[in-house]
Motif scaffolding. Structure first.
Motif, PDB file in Angstrom:
ATOM      1  N   ASP A 103      15.849  10.652 -42.789  1.00 50.44           N
ATOM      2  CA  ASP A 103      15.527  10.792 -44.209  1.00 50.44           C
ATOM      3  C   ASP A 103      15.652  12.271 -44.589  1.00 50.44           C
ATOM      4  O   ASP A 103      14.855  13.107 -44.166  1.00 50.44           O
ATOM      5  CB  ASP A 103      14.108  10.286 -44.477  1.00 50.44           C
ATOM      6  CG  ASP A 103      13.805  10.173 -45.962  1.00 50.44           C
ATOM      7  OD1 ASP A 103      14.697  10.492 -46.773  1.00 50.44           O
ATOM      8  OD2 ASP A 103      12.676   9.775 -46.305  1.00 50.44           O
ATOM      9  N   SER A 104      16.676  12.561 -45.388  1.00 50.33           N
ATOM     10  CA  SER A 104      16.905  13.952 -45.820  1.00 50.33           C
ATOM     11  C   SER A 104      16.720  14.115 -47.318  1.00 50.33           C
ATOM     12  O   SER A 104      17.158  15.105 -47.903  1.00 50.33           O
ATOM     13  CB  SER A 104      18.337  14.383 -45.446  1.00 50.33           C
ATOM     14  OG  SER A 104      19.291  13.526 -46.045  1.00 50.33           O
ATOM     15  N   ARG A 105      16.082  13.137 -47.954  1.00 50.82           N
ATOM     16  CA  ARG A 105      15.892  13.209 -49.399  1.00 50.82           C
ATOM     17  C   ARG A 105      14.414  13.360 -49.729  1.00 50.82           C
ATOM     18  O   ARG A 105      13.532  13.127 -48.898  1.00 50.82           O
ATOM     19  CB  ARG A 105      16.430  11.927 -50.069  1.00 50.82           C
ATOM     20  CG  ARG A 105      17.900  11.665 -49.804  1.00 50.82           C
ATOM     21  CD  ARG A 105      18.290  10.310 -50.343  1.00 50.82           C
ATOM     22  NE  ARG A 105      17.510   9.244 -49.708  1.00 50.82           N
ATOM     23  CZ  ARG A 105      17.525   7.962 -50.077  1.00 50.82           C
ATOM     24  NH1 ARG A 105      18.288   7.607 -51.105  1.00 50.82           N
ATOM     25  NH2 ARG A 105      16.808   7.071 -49.459  1.00 50.82           N
ATOM     26  N   GLN A 109      22.245  12.098 -36.230  1.00 53.41           N
ATOM     27  CA  GLN A 109      21.448  13.321 -36.209  1.00 53.41           C
ATOM     28  C   GLN A 109      22.367  14.526 -36.009  1.00 53.41           C
ATOM     29  O   GLN A 109      23.141  14.568 -35.037  1.00 53.41           O
ATOM     30  CB  GLN A 109      20.411  13.262 -35.076  1.00 53.41           C
ATOM     31  CG  GLN A 109      19.497  14.458 -35.017  1.00 53.41           C
ATOM     32  CD  GLN A 109      18.469  14.333 -33.907  1.00 53.41           C
ATOM     33  OE1 GLN A 109      17.339  14.749 -34.061  1.00 53.41           O
ATOM     34  NE2 GLN A 109      18.863  13.758 -32.795  1.00 53.41           N
ATOM     35  N   PRO A 118      11.759  16.618 -46.235  1.00 51.46           N
ATOM     36  CA  PRO A 118      12.338  17.758 -45.513  1.00 51.46           C
ATOM     37  C   PRO A 118      11.566  19.063 -45.742  1.00 51.46           C
ATOM     38  O   PRO A 118      11.607  19.952 -44.888  1.00 51.46           O
ATOM     39  CB  PRO A 118      13.765  17.852 -46.086  1.00 51.46           C
ATOM     40  CG  PRO A 118      14.065  16.492 -46.571  1.00 51.46           C
ATOM     41  CD  PRO A 118      12.765  15.986 -47.126  1.00 51.46           C
ATOM     42  N   SER A 132      15.259   7.015 -42.435  1.00 47.52           N
ATOM     43  CA  SER A 132      15.514   6.508 -43.777  1.00 47.52           C
ATOM     44  C   SER A 132      15.438   4.987 -43.783  1.00 47.52           C
ATOM     45  O   SER A 132      15.572   4.332 -42.740  1.00 47.52           O
ATOM     46  CB  SER A 132      16.888   6.974 -44.259  1.00 47.52           C
ATOM     47  OG  SER A 132      17.234   6.359 -45.474  1.00 47.52           O
TER      48      SER A 132
END
Length: 222
Positions: A172-174, A143, A178, A201
């Motif tokens: 999960d940044s995809r 993080q 976001p 994720s």
């Protein structure tokens, strides 16, 4: 005298008629040899068919054994049940960490992530002397360019651990998440800091270290 001559001639004729000629005997001999050859060839064909069927059966058995995976060969219902309990403990530790280390108002844990973690636990504990009972599981979450320790689980607290597993989970940044995670933000009454909702994720990293030997670390990307 004529009667004796007639009788002798009749006896000779009868003897000649009862005695087979050389042509007939040769025909009978060749026919018997032909039948013997046919019988021997049939027996050879039947033996070859039996051998081929046996070989096919053995080949099929060897293929079926080769197709068995490692988890199938070492399947243990007790280990499967224990793995489910460990996965539940991991989910509880992550949920409890949202108000502490993770500083978020909501933590979303994909079911697929938990399934993959369970599969890795079984896979990495197959070769261990005590199985999954000898595992010491460390939970970490990446993080903000740092790795936060979430918790530690001793699968069997009454057993000395034989190996250590470090699960490094990712946020999960995809995709679309976001952009909408701001809808789940909230303001704590005791602190003005706005804490956001986080989603994990499905991909993670697992690091295995054996505690009874000096072997190198095993790192797998899942």
């Amino acid at each position: 005298m004529p009667e004796q001559l007639i009788s002798s001639l009749s006896s000779e004729d009868s003897s000649l008629s009862s005695t087979p000629t050389s042509d007939e005997s040769s025909k009978r001999l060749s026919w018997s040899r032909l039948m013997q050859k046919l019988q021997s060839s049939q027996s050879l064909d039947s033996d070859s068919d039996n051998h081929s069927s046996t070989d096919d059966a053995s080949d099929a058995g060897s293929i079926s054994q080769a197709d068995l995976s490692e988890s199938d060969l070492f399947f243990d219902p007790t280990e499967e049940a224990l793995c489910k309990e460990v996965v539940q403990l991991i989910a509880l530790n992550l949920t409890d960490a949202k108000d502490g280390v993770l500083h978020c108002s909501k933590l979303l844990i994909p079911e697929t992530l938990l399934e993959h973690i369970g599969q890795e636990l079984v896979h990495l504990s197959v070769s261990e002397p005590c199985g999954l009972r000898g595992a010491l599981v460390d939970l970490c979450v990446e993080q903000d360019a740092s790795c936060e320790a979430v918790g530690q689980i001793a699968v069997d607290p009454y057993l000395v651990p034989t190996f250590q597993l470090t699960l490094v989970l990712r946020l999960d940044s995809r995709g679309f998440w976001p952009k909408i995670q701001g809808l789940f933000t909230g303001r704590s009454p005791s602190s003005p800091v706005v804490r956001r909702a986080l989603k994990l994720s499905t991909g993670f990293r697992v690091i295995k270290r054996k505690l009874y030997s000096s072997e190198e670390l095993l790192i797998e990307e899942c």
